[in-house]
Write a protein that holds these residues in place. Structure first.
Motif, PDB file in Angstrom:
ATOM      1  N   GLU A 130      53.040   8.769 -36.960  1.00  0.00           N
ATOM      2  CA  GLU A 130      52.278   9.858 -36.347  1.00  0.00           C
ATOM      3  C   GLU A 130      51.870   9.520 -34.913  1.00  0.00           C
ATOM      4  O   GLU A 130      51.897  10.384 -34.026  1.00  0.00           O
ATOM      5  CB  GLU A 130      51.042  10.168 -37.193  1.00  0.00           C
ATOM      6  CG  GLU A 130      51.367  10.870 -38.497  1.00  0.00           C
ATOM      7  CD  GLU A 130      50.152  11.074 -39.374  1.00  0.00           C
ATOM      8  OE1 GLU A 130      50.175  11.977 -40.230  1.00  0.00           O
ATOM      9  OE2 GLU A 130      49.164  10.313 -39.206  1.00  0.00           O
ATOM     10  N   TRP A 187      52.853   2.494 -47.289  1.00  0.00           N
ATOM     11  CA  TRP A 187      53.222   3.863 -46.893  1.00  0.00           C
ATOM     12  C   TRP A 187      52.240   4.425 -45.859  1.00  0.00           C
ATOM     13  O   TRP A 187      52.643   5.001 -44.850  1.00  0.00           O
ATOM     14  CB  TRP A 187      53.266   4.767 -48.126  1.00  0.00           C
ATOM     15  CG  TRP A 187      53.525   6.203 -47.782  1.00  0.00           C
ATOM     16  CD1 TRP A 187      52.595   7.167 -47.492  1.00  0.00           C
ATOM     17  CD2 TRP A 187      54.800   6.820 -47.629  1.00  0.00           C
ATOM     18  NE1 TRP A 187      53.209   8.345 -47.182  1.00  0.00           N
ATOM     19  CE2 TRP A 187      54.560   8.162 -47.267  1.00  0.00           C
ATOM     20  CE3 TRP A 187      56.108   6.370 -47.798  1.00  0.00           C
ATOM     21  CZ2 TRP A 187      55.596   9.063 -47.053  1.00  0.00           C
ATOM     22  CZ3 TRP A 187      57.144   7.273 -47.593  1.00  0.00           C
ATOM     23  CH2 TRP A 187      56.886   8.597 -47.222  1.00  0.00           C
ATOM     24  N   LYS A 188      50.950   4.265 -46.111  1.00  0.00           N
ATOM     25  CA  LYS A 188      49.940   4.767 -45.177  1.00  0.00           C
ATOM     26  C   LYS A 188      50.062   4.082 -43.823  1.00  0.00           C
ATOM     27  O   LYS A 188      49.870   4.713 -42.773  1.00  0.00           O
ATOM     28  CB  LYS A 188      48.543   4.565 -45.763  1.00  0.00           C
ATOM     29  CG  LYS A 188      48.245   5.461 -46.953  1.00  0.00           C
ATOM     30  CD  LYS A 188      46.847   5.205 -47.500  1.00  0.00           C
ATOM     31  CE  LYS A 188      46.531   6.131 -48.660  1.00  0.00           C
ATOM     32  NZ  LYS A 188      45.179   5.869 -49.231  1.00  0.00           N
ATOM     33  N   TRP A 211      61.705   9.672 -40.586  1.00  0.00           N
ATOM     34  CA  TRP A 211      61.264  11.063 -40.556  1.00  0.00           C
ATOM     35  C   TRP A 211      62.076  11.866 -39.537  1.00  0.00           C
ATOM     36  O   TRP A 211      62.572  11.291 -38.544  1.00  0.00           O
ATOM     37  CB  TRP A 211      59.802  11.185 -40.124  1.00  0.00           C
ATOM     38  CG  TRP A 211      58.764  10.940 -41.147  1.00  0.00           C
ATOM     39  CD1 TRP A 211      58.225  11.827 -42.027  1.00  0.00           C
ATOM     40  CD2 TRP A 211      58.065   9.708 -41.390  1.00  0.00           C
ATOM     41  NE1 TRP A 211      57.259  11.248 -42.798  1.00  0.00           N
ATOM     42  CE2 TRP A 211      57.139   9.949 -42.427  1.00  0.00           C
ATOM     43  CE3 TRP A 211      58.136   8.429 -40.829  1.00  0.00           C
ATOM     44  CZ2 TRP A 211      56.280   8.958 -42.917  1.00  0.00           C
ATOM     45  CZ3 TRP A 211      57.291   7.452 -41.313  1.00  0.00           C
ATOM     46  CH2 TRP A 211      56.389   7.712 -42.354  1.00  0.00           C
ATOM     47  N   LEU A 243      53.030   5.680 -42.101  1.00  0.00           N
ATOM     48  CA  LEU A 243      52.719   7.048 -41.687  1.00  0.00           C
ATOM     49  C   LEU A 243      51.840   7.068 -40.448  1.00  0.00           C
ATOM     50  O   LEU A 243      52.075   7.855 -39.512  1.00  0.00           O
ATOM     51  CB  LEU A 243      52.035   7.789 -42.843  1.00  0.00           C
ATOM     52  CG  LEU A 243      51.639   9.239 -42.580  1.00  0.00           C
ATOM     53  CD1 LEU A 243      52.851  10.082 -42.205  1.00  0.00           C
ATOM     54  CD2 LEU A 243      50.907   9.823 -43.792  1.00  0.00           C
TER      55      LEU A 243
END
Length: 214
Positions: A153, A145-146, A210, A149
């Motif tokens: 980003e 997940w990190k 997202w 992300l």
């Protein structure tokens, strides 16, 4: 009426791995007997397999952790010039898959297997893992997940945008974990055989979508 602009999204995949000391060793033990008759080969293979199983039980391995995974009886064929193919004997073989839950006693258990089976025993490999990998898997998912992300980003920043709400999350196929830092060290005697657990990795993959905001 002006139609609404379509929602912009960004879809990113992430991968993660977590490592821990394994607590389960699975070994593949084979028995192979070559004899002049089918009956002798089959009987001796059965006796050797039973001896291996008894040795494992004497070292604390539960019956539920010993499973027969293969059984085969075949003719041992040879080619003779001028005579063609001839039957030289018969081969009976069986395979046991064994789970060893006490890694500190694994070397002694393997030595007992070799001693019990004698020249008819075959060690076909080992695999280190976890009796319950849920906790390690959870850490691997968090790392995946990190990873997703961070990537999302970065892309959002490059597009002069920012991330909004998560639209969807799906678990992707697990990636191959790193090769376990483990090995079997050879020595001059069976008693000196050493199994080292090291660490074993568990991997996870995730795909996240997202919203992309201005």
């Amino acid at each position: 009426m002006t139609p609404e602009a379509p929602t912009r999204t960004i879809s990113v995949s992430g991968a993660g791995t977590a490592e821990a000391v394994p607590d389960l060793l699975t070994i593949s033990v084979g028995v192979e007997c070559r004899r002049d008759t089918v009956g002798a080969a089959y009987a001796d293979a059965g006796a050797a397999s039973a001896a291996v199983s008894d040795a494992l039980r004497q070292h604390g391995v539960a019956g539920a952790d010993i499973r027969t995974s293969g059984l085969n009886v075949r003719a041992d064929l040879t080619w003779l010039e001028g005579e063609g193919q001839r039957v030289a004997g018969y081969v009976a073989s069986s395979m046991l898959t064994v789970r060893l839950r006490e890694l500190s006693a694994a070397s002694a258990s393997i030595a007992a297997v070799v001693d019990a089976g004698g020249n008819d025993v075959r060690l076909n490999g080992l695999e280190l893992g976890f009796a319950d990998e849920a906790a390690v898997k959870a850490r691997a998912r968090e790392a995946a997940w990190k990873d997703a992300l961070r990537t999302a980003e970065q892309y959002a920043s490059l597009a002069s945008a920012r991330l909004g709400a998560v639209v969807s999350v799906s678990e992707g196929p697990d990636l191959p974990a790193p090769v376990p830092l483990a090995g079997v060290q050879r020595a001059v005697s069976v008693e000196a055989l050493n199994v080292e657990a090291g660490e074993t990795g568990v991997s996870a993959g995730v795909r996240v979508v997202w919203e992309l905001l201005d």
